[in-house]
Design a protein around this motif. Structure first.
Motif, PDB file in Angstrom:
ATOM      1  N   ALA A  93       0.807  -1.201   0.053  1.00  0.00           N
ATOM      2  CA  ALA A  93       0.076   0.163   0.010  1.00  0.00           C
ATOM      3  C   ALA A  93       0.868   1.398  -0.036  1.00  0.00           C
ATOM      4  O   ALA A  93       0.348   2.393  -0.546  1.00  0.00           O
ATOM      5  CB  ALA A  93      -0.898  -0.118   1.204  1.00  0.00           C
ATOM      6  N   ALA A  94       1.986   1.232   0.691  1.00  0.00           N
ATOM      7  CA  ALA A  94       2.956   2.271   0.611  1.00  0.00           C
ATOM      8  C   ALA A  94       3.226   2.587  -0.770  1.00  0.00           C
ATOM      9  O   ALA A  94       3.792   3.661  -0.885  1.00  0.00           O
ATOM     10  CB  ALA A  94       4.162   2.079   1.481  1.00  0.00           C
ATOM     11  N   GLN A  95       3.541   1.755  -1.580  1.00  0.00           N
ATOM     12  CA  GLN A  95       4.038   1.852  -3.080  1.00  0.00           C
ATOM     13  C   GLN A  95       2.854   2.135  -3.964  1.00  0.00           C
ATOM     14  O   GLN A  95       3.398   2.095  -5.307  1.00  0.00           O
ATOM     15  CB  GLN A  95       5.238   0.788  -3.305  1.00  0.00           C
ATOM     16  N   ALA A  96       1.618   1.828  -3.661  1.00  0.00           N
ATOM     17  CA  ALA A  96       0.700   2.176  -4.607  1.00  0.00           C
ATOM     18  C   ALA A  96       0.518   3.554  -5.097  1.00  0.00           C
ATOM     19  O   ALA A  96      -0.133   4.555  -4.373  1.00  0.00           O
ATOM     20  CB  ALA A  96      -0.671   1.517  -4.147  1.00  0.00           C
ATOM     21  N   ALA A  97       0.809   3.793  -6.292  1.00  0.00           N
ATOM     22  CA  ALA A  97       0.762   5.220  -6.787  1.00  0.00           C
ATOM     23  C   ALA A  97      -0.716   5.647  -6.945  1.00  0.00           C
ATOM     24  O   ALA A  97      -1.701   4.922  -7.132  1.00  0.00           O
ATOM     25  CB  ALA A  97       1.580   5.291  -8.124  1.00  0.00           C
ATOM     26  N   PRO A  98      -1.103   6.951  -7.109  1.00  0.00           N
ATOM     27  CA  PRO A  98      -2.362   7.404  -7.377  1.00  0.00           C
ATOM     28  C   PRO A  98      -2.908   6.899  -8.698  1.00  0.00           C
ATOM     29  O   PRO A  98      -2.319   6.863  -9.638  1.00  0.00           O
ATOM     30  CB  PRO A  98      -2.322   8.712  -7.464  1.00  0.00           C
ATOM     31  N   GLY A  99      -4.129   6.322  -8.676  1.00  0.00           N
ATOM     32  CA  GLY A  99      -4.726   5.744  -9.898  1.00  0.00           C
ATOM     33  C   GLY A  99      -4.603   3.974  -9.990  1.00  0.00           C
ATOM     34  O   GLY A  99      -5.297   3.355 -10.731  1.00  0.00           O
ATOM     35  N   THR A 100      -3.582   3.531  -9.015  1.00  0.00           N
ATOM     36  CA  THR A 100      -3.677   2.040  -9.013  1.00  0.00           C
ATOM     37  C   THR A 100      -4.893   1.375  -8.651  1.00  0.00           C
ATOM     38  O   THR A 100      -5.719   1.643  -7.666  1.00  0.00           O
ATOM     39  CB  THR A 100      -2.504   1.506  -7.874  1.00  0.00           C
ATOM     40  N   PRO A 101      -5.359   0.448  -9.216  1.00  0.00           N
ATOM     41  CA  PRO A 101      -6.487  -0.275  -8.906  1.00  0.00           C
ATOM     42  C   PRO A 101      -6.454  -0.889  -7.462  1.00  0.00           C
ATOM     43  O   PRO A 101      -5.318  -1.486  -7.037  1.00  0.00           O
ATOM     44  CB  PRO A 101      -6.697  -1.292  -9.990  1.00  0.00           C
ATOM     45  N   VAL A 102      -7.426  -0.987  -6.586  1.00  0.00           N
ATOM     46  CA  VAL A 102      -7.555  -1.578  -5.382  1.00  0.00           C
ATOM     47  C   VAL A 102      -8.594  -2.546  -5.143  1.00  0.00           C
ATOM     48  O   VAL A 102      -9.617  -2.159  -5.410  1.00  0.00           O
ATOM     49  CB  VAL A 102      -7.604  -0.499  -4.210  1.00  0.00           C
ATOM     50  N   ARG A 103      -8.264  -3.749  -4.710  1.00  0.00           N
ATOM     51  CA  ARG A 103      -9.285  -4.886  -4.360  1.00  0.00           C
ATOM     52  C   ARG A 103      -9.210  -5.059  -2.830  1.00  0.00           C
ATOM     53  O   ARG A 103      -8.150  -5.562  -2.391  1.00  0.00           O
ATOM     54  CB  ARG A 103      -9.207  -6.101  -5.316  1.00  0.00           C
ATOM     55  N   PHE A 104     -10.374  -5.207  -2.120  1.00  0.00           N
ATOM     56  CA  PHE A 104     -10.399  -5.797  -0.794  1.00  0.00           C
ATOM     57  C   PHE A 104     -10.943  -7.070  -0.836  1.00  0.00           C
ATOM     58  O   PHE A 104     -11.925  -7.414  -1.419  1.00  0.00           O
ATOM     59  CB  PHE A 104     -11.294  -4.760  -0.075  1.00  0.00           C
ATOM     60  N   VAL A 105      -9.953  -7.943  -0.387  1.00  0.00           N
ATOM     61  CA  VAL A 105     -10.412  -9.438  -0.511  1.00  0.00           C
ATOM     62  C   VAL A 105     -10.656 -10.047   1.084  1.00  0.00           C
ATOM     63  O   VAL A 105      -9.661  -9.924   1.873  1.00  0.00           O
ATOM     64  CB  VAL A 105      -9.438 -10.339  -1.116  1.00  0.00           C
ATOM     65  N   ALA A 106     -11.779 -10.574   1.370  1.00  0.00           N
ATOM     66  CA  ALA A 106     -12.118 -10.898   2.750  1.00  0.00           C
ATOM     67  C   ALA A 106     -11.877 -12.339   3.074  1.00  0.00           C
ATOM     68  O   ALA A 106     -11.511 -13.219   2.097  1.00  0.00           O
ATOM     69  CB  ALA A 106     -13.661 -10.731   2.802  1.00  0.00           C
TER      70      ALA A 106
END
Length: 289
Positions: free
Chosen positions: A272-285
């Protein structure tokens, strides 16, 4: 005046001193702080022969430039970037000898967000509550670096590593965050919870060391009003009134009144510290333990 020092020539967008932080003070309202990408910070310390708790520099997006007063060994890791010494290309992800008076330039991130600069002996600013980390929320620790800042360096503890290039994780093209639902997932409609763990979000440009903000579908509340303030932990996914999840990072507040829908696994936070603006994010339960 000691020759064990580093002069900041170009501070960059945001360069701070970071180590492993100051955990254990949440009851005083003090965040843990520390390097957001701890594996990268640990790596640069290993490469230059420092103990793992030694303070390093954390840059943001466009790097920094520094000039040591005496010969030092440095290593740059984290976000891939161009590294030069007096204009000549130098290795990224490996120990580099920088003569006294030479200019070490850490260029803009080619991908990712944060580069880490380890220096033999470490950054020897005065510790506060056992840590040299800059905390942007509470203001503890040294302020973010400015052009002309001079940082004292410690004495080298060991010989630097003998490697050509050290392997490290690449910044994510897609940020996948494993989460344990709760403790306040019941404050959201069942459809909102399904949306949270099935729809794609993107990293917002408003993200910082306090939290990774997202853009995407808003999560609808099942209950009105706000919670009384309660304790917050690293990786908590808080949902403010706009309905867009915020992942709390190292400088997060220790309490909050917006409901926490889930908590991210600690192992996923360096990415998360290296995810640049615009990077897709998925939350996986994942299942509760």
């Amino acid at each position: 005046m000691t020759d064990r020092a580093l002069a900041v020539v170009r501070a960059g967008a945001l360069t701070t001193v970071q180590d492993r932080g100051r955990p254990g003070h949440a009851h005083l309202g003090v965040p843990r702080s520390g390097a957001l990408d701890r594996p990268a910070a640990d790596l640069v310390n290993r490469l230059v022969g420092n103990p793992p708790e030694t303070a390093v520099l954390e840059t943001t997006l466009n790097g920094c430039a520094v000039r040591p007063r005496s010969t030092v060994t440095v290593a740059v890791a984290g976000a891939p970037c161009r590294v030069t010494v007096d204009g000549r290309p130098a290795a990224w992800g490996a120990p580099v000898r920088v003569p006294g008076g030479a200019l070490l330039d850490v260029g803009p991130a080619v991908s990712g967000v944060r580069a880490y600069v380890g220096v033999s002996g470490g950054i020897a600013v005065e510790p506060v509550l056992g840590s040299r980390s800059t905390d942007l929320l509470s203001g503890l620790g040294p302020p973010p670096l400015a052009d002309g800042t001079v940082l004292s360096l410690g004495r080298p503890a060991a010989v630097h590593a003998r490697v050509d290039v050290a392997p490290q994780a690449a910044p994510p093209d897609e940020l996948v965050l494993r989460v344990t639902l709760g403790p306040r997932d019941g404050w959201f409609t069942p459809e909102a919870v399904r949306t949270f763990v099935s729809r794609a979000y993107r990293v917002s440009s408003a993200s910082n060391r306090i939290g990774l903000r997202t853009e995407g579908p808003a999560l609808e509340r099942a209950r009105p009003g706000e919670l009384p303030s309660e304790g917050m932990v690293l990786g908590a996914v808080q949902v403010p009134p706009d309905g867009r999840p915020v992942v709390f990072l190292a400088d997060h507040p220790t309490t909050g009144g917006y409901p926490v829908i889930a908590v991210v696994r600690a192992a996923d936070l360096p990415a998360a510290a290296q995810a640049a603006p615009g990077t897709p994010v998925r939350f996986v339960a994942v299942r509760r333990r």
